[in-house]
Write an enzyme that holds these catalytic residues in place. Structure first.
Site, PDB file in Angstrom:
ATOM      1  N   CYS A 146       5.061  -8.519  30.888  1.00 22.88           N
ATOM      2  CA  CYS A 146       6.156  -7.559  30.828  1.00 22.88           C
ATOM      3  C   CYS A 146       5.570  -6.163  31.017  1.00 22.88           C
ATOM      4  O   CYS A 146       5.048  -5.571  30.063  1.00 22.88           O
ATOM      5  CB  CYS A 146       6.885  -7.659  29.495  1.00 22.88           C
ATOM      6  SG  CYS A 146       8.339  -6.589  29.401  1.00 22.88           S
TER       7      CYS A 146
ATOM      8  N   CYS B  99      13.276 -11.189  30.905  1.00 22.19           N
ATOM      9  CA  CYS B  99      12.535  -9.937  30.748  1.00 22.19           C
ATOM     10  C   CYS B  99      12.941  -9.224  29.460  1.00 22.19           C
ATOM     11  O   CYS B  99      13.725  -8.269  29.473  1.00 22.19           O
ATOM     12  CB  CYS B  99      12.724  -9.022  31.940  1.00 22.19           C
ATOM     13  SG  CYS B  99      11.571  -7.621  31.915  1.00 22.19           S
TER      14      CYS B  99
END
Length: 535
Positions: free
Chosen positions: A467, A287
């Site tokens: 994201c 991430c």
């Protein structure tokens, strides 16, 4: 030392030092074999020549049989057989983790002739056998097991996973902002393991793909017809000096650990004035937006509480840009400016002194010169470097950087045709996110079953990752993209705009999708947008 006994006369272990030799001799060993090259890791470990002298003093025979992690062949096996024939036993062999020493011993047994006393002596190599073995019970492991069972309900699957709990990691940033309950991001592993799967509660210490086997931490062997590698990556906290000791106190925290995310919120909510530092290491990391999401949500809270003028915020990134996909940078920069945060690029966190509240960064200037800067803080949100697990990195499955080397479209290994991989351990160039795993699981399930039937691998992964950039409490920029930074938005809206609807998606819809659909093999919105192109 984690010693694995392979036979009455041969055991393996990880890196030893001179001080260990007394215990090794006391345990009854007569010989030591070093399989670790002296120049590995810059030669920071004890050299073979030093160990040879120390072994002689301890009454132990010593031999040096170096092997590189990614290149073990039958010559190594033959050399080991010759050494064991002439050295007094029992023998302890070692390398950095013990995996190479084990693999050389396996090779020695593979090439032993029928009736050879060396082969007859070896006694612990009868593996359990499964059709499909999945290494890792995280998001990728559970999702792909469920997807396989939906397609082939009678397939025999083993999942190797030592952990008793399963975490929804995308929520940890929200927990660190007081926007998600900590206990809602974790469930017992047993409640998620698909029905019919054989759960092996252990960890893999060595991959032996040339023999379709795995070795577990306790020395047990597992055989497979098809292997799926989804071990995730390892958070290398130790690579930042002093960070492990500093975490969880004196204002040092990280949303990359589930138990520290509540401490992040404690620090954010209590900070009235001072300096807040946020760090991001070199890629790849899981991430990639999470380090700056921690900053945005913290700044939003301080702005709402009227404290932003009293708190100096700095985001230190080892990279050269704010975000890897250029289309989203202008929108993110508007929030950076709104919060008055300072950006420090090519500034890599290397040392922390929690008690003195000091952090050191290695900074690269425009001319490539490296210097070290010391900065004081009242709050430090640190993100560690992230690396492949040792068992993969030291195996034949790894590429030069240690990641499991797969074709970026089919997700099948480039050298071993019965090995697939997905998730953070992949060598693919996509973002390492849960959203990527959601689509990868379908590709791997389809292609593995096709391979079993001798059919072409028609499922293609386009590098999709997502994201959700939480730029403020209540608004999210939903960044969705594939290989080469190509935008792959799910919705017909400008993906660079922060929206309240995407906050609802992030905080309510996606957790439900994760627990109720993805981990159950219910494949909502998982088809690739088009055939993938190699990046």
């Amino acid at each position: 030392m984690p010693v694995i006994k392979h036979s009455d006369s041969f055991s393996t272990t990880s890196q030893i030092c001179r001080e260990d030799l007394i215990d090794i001799a006391a345990a009854g060993y007569k010989s030591v074999i070093c399989n670790r090259p002296d120049n590995e890791d810059g030669g920071r470990h004890v050299s073979s020549s030093e160990l040879a002298v120390a072994c002689a003093s301890a009454g132990l025979a010593f031999s040096y049989l170096p092997a590189h992690a990614t290149h073990i062949d039958k010559e190594h096996g033959e050399a080991l057989r010759a050494l064991l024939a002439e050295m007094p036993g029992p023998t302890l062999a070692f390398c950095r983790t013990g995996n190479r020493s084990t693999n050389i011993f396996r090779m020695a047994n593979i090439i032993a002739a029928p009736g050879d006393s060396f082969r007859a002596e070896q006694s612990n190599d009868k593996p359990q056998q499964f059709e499909v073995v999945i290494v890792g019970g995280g998001s990728a492991g559970i999702a792909v097991a469920s997807s396989l069972l939906r397609r082939a309900p009678n397939i025999q699957i083993a999942v190797i996973e030592p952990c008793s709990h399963h975490y929804y990691q995308p929520a940890w940033t929200l927990v660190g902002a007081g926007a998600f309950r900590h206990d809602k991001a974790v469930r017992p592993m047993a409640s998620l393991m698909p029905e019919g799967v054989h759960w092996i509660r252990n960890a893999v210490s060595a991959f032996l793909p040339d023999h379709n086997r795995l070795q577990l931490d306790d020395g047990q062997l597992i055989g497979y017809q098809q292997l799926i590698v989804c071990t995730g990556l390892r958070l290398a906290w130790e690579k930042i000096e002093g960070l492990k000791e500093a975490l969880g106190k004196n204002g040092v925290t990280s949303n990359y650990r589930h138990d520290l995310a509540p401490y992040t919120w404690q620090l954010v909510s209590q900070l009235k004035r001072g300096t807040a530092l946020f760090s991001q290491p070199a890629m790849p990391i899981k991430c990639a937006g999470a380090p700056q999401k921690a900053m945005y949500l913290s700044c939003d809270h301080w702005l709402r509480k009227g404290r932003s003028k009293q708190i100096e915020v700095e985001f230190n990134s080892a990279g050269t840009t704010l975000f890897g996909v250029a289309a989203f940078v202008p929108s993110l920069m508007r929030y950076v400016e709104k919060y008055g945060a300072r950006l420090a690029f090519e500034s890599n966190l290397v040392k922390v002194d929690g008690e003195r509240k000091l952090a050191w960064f290695e900074v690269t200037d425009a001319n490539g010169n490296l210097s070290r800067e010391r900065k004081s803080f009242d709050m430090l949100h640190a993100v560690p470097p992230q690396v492949p697990p040792d068992a993969v990195r030291n195996s034949p499955l790894a590429n030069a950087e240690g990641w499991c080397e797969v074709d970026p479209a089919s997700l099948r290994h480039v050298r071993y045709r019965n090995v697939f991989a997905l998730g953070d351990i992949c060598s693919t160039a996509n973002a390492k996110t849960v959203a990527a795993i959601r689509k990868q699981a379908v590709v791997v399930a389809d292609n593995l079953l096709a391979a079993c039937d001798g059919l072409p691998l028609s499922a293609r992964y386009d590098g999709y990752g997502a994201c959700p950039l939480t730029v403020e409490r209540g608004k999210v920029i939903l960044a969705e993209f594939g290989y080469g930074g190509k935008l792959l938005p799910t919705f017909r809206l400008d993906p660079t705009v922060a929206r309240r609807s995407h906050w609802f998606l992030k905080t309510i819809v996606l957790p439900w999708v994760y627990w109720k659909l993805m981990l159950k093999g219910r494949e909502w919105l998982t088809k690739s947008s088009e055939p993938a192109q190699k990046p």
